[in-house]
Design a protein around this motif. Sequence first.
Motif, mmCIF file in Angstrom:
data_model
loop_
_atom_site.group_PDB
_atom_site.id
_atom_site.type_symbol
_atom_site.label_atom_id
_atom_site.label_comp_id
_atom_site.label_asym_id
_atom_site.label_seq_id
_atom_site.Cartn_x
_atom_site.Cartn_y
_atom_site.Cartn_z
ATOM 1 N N LYS A 8 0.836 -1.186 0.000
ATOM 2 C CA LYS A 8 0.000 0.000 0.000
ATOM 3 C C LYS A 8 0.878 1.246 0.000
ATOM 4 O O LYS A 8 1.664 1.449 0.919
ATOM 5 N N THR A 10 1.409 5.429 -0.057
ATOM 6 C CA THR A 10 0.749 6.641 0.426
ATOM 7 C C THR A 10 1.188 7.876 -0.347
ATOM 8 O O THR A 10 0.488 8.889 -0.309
ATOM 9 N N GLY A 30 -7.448 1.780 -3.663
ATOM 10 C CA GLY A 30 -6.923 1.794 -2.302
ATOM 11 C C GLY A 30 -5.520 2.342 -2.175
ATOM 12 O O GLY A 30 -5.008 2.480 -1.063
ATOM 13 N N PRO A 33 -4.335 6.976 -0.580
ATOM 14 C CA PRO A 33 -5.582 7.592 -0.123
ATOM 15 C C PRO A 33 -5.435 9.103 0.013
ATOM 16 O O PRO A 33 -4.429 9.599 0.499
ATOM 17 N N GLU A 126 -13.669 7.436 -2.896
ATOM 18 C CA GLU A 126 -13.801 6.321 -1.963
ATOM 19 C C GLU A 126 -13.288 6.676 -0.565
ATOM 20 O O GLU A 126 -13.848 6.242 0.444
ATOM 21 N N ARG A 127 -12.235 7.466 -0.484
ATOM 22 C CA ARG A 127 -11.722 7.851 0.836
ATOM 23 C C ARG A 127 -12.758 8.692 1.585
ATOM 24 O O ARG A 127 -12.930 8.539 2.807
ATOM 25 N N GLU A 130 -15.293 6.307 2.926
ATOM 26 C CA GLU A 130 -14.790 5.522 4.055
ATOM 27 C C GLU A 130 -14.605 6.384 5.300
ATOM 28 O O GLU A 130 -14.770 5.893 6.428
ATOM 29 N N ASP A 260 -7.593 15.166 -2.900
ATOM 30 C CA ASP A 260 -9.037 15.075 -3.136
ATOM 31 C C ASP A 260 -9.707 16.431 -2.953
ATOM 32 O O ASP A 260 -10.613 16.804 -3.706
#
Length: 277
Positions: A8, A10, A30, A33, A126-127, A130, A260
């Motif tokens: 993952k 970042t 994913g 994020p 999506e973040r 979530e 975002d």
Amino acid sequence: MRVNKGKKHTEPGLLRRDIRNEMFTETTAGQCPGYVQANLVGLSGDYAGDFLAFCRKNRGPCPLLEVTSPGVSVPEVVAKGADLLTDLPLYDIFVDGKHTETVRNLKGRIQDEMVFFLLGCSFTFERALEAEGIGMRHVREGKNVSMFRTAIPLSPSGPFSGEMVVSMRPILNRSVSEAVLITSRFPLAHGAPVHLGNPEAIGVRDLEKPDFGDPVHVAGDEIPVFWACGVTPRVVLENSRVPFAVMHHPGHMFVTDLADGDIKDRESLGDAKGREL
């Protein structure tokens, strides 16, 4: 070569470095994020004008983030110093509208005057979902999102026409209204859903058999929620039968340096010269 399977990331720059070095070829769902992801379409200059008009007519599935000048593969707005020839995990090549191969980079494979279009992607919102407790099952299970061809017609432009592709996420019944509100604030990442519930109403016959991506189970206390999808140009390219085109492989996006929040509540981004797309 060692591949960072399951890693993952970042930081977008580090992810793009691993992609460029062919150490990461998985879906970008994913990954990084909080940063905007983008779909990619590459066309010769002869067809770029018609495709630009198509995107402007169909902003839901094709929200414009950036358009390069002919022959330029380095974005000026969304990720300075990146290279669209190398910095996506996988690319699909189309000849006369037919998908001919999937490759890890576009070096030596494109036409000199190609124009690249970067289009918003639903992975971006999506973040935000979530953060409000609305989980993304495909991310949790390490899958690509489910994507389906539909019967929803698009507004044509030149040789470009067809039907919309949608992405599907199972959402708890009690959270649907909130999911609609949250995603509506990201029009540059496809915005609010285009359909809720009954898949057959939009021409989707079997949720267990997506046209692209992986199947994701819909539980009894959930409904399938469908968003416009940046894989839509794939169907459009197939219909157009243009001599040569490239796209991202479904779910394998270009991860930008935009946060975002940089696109939240915005209908458009200016290009490097300050023009609105």
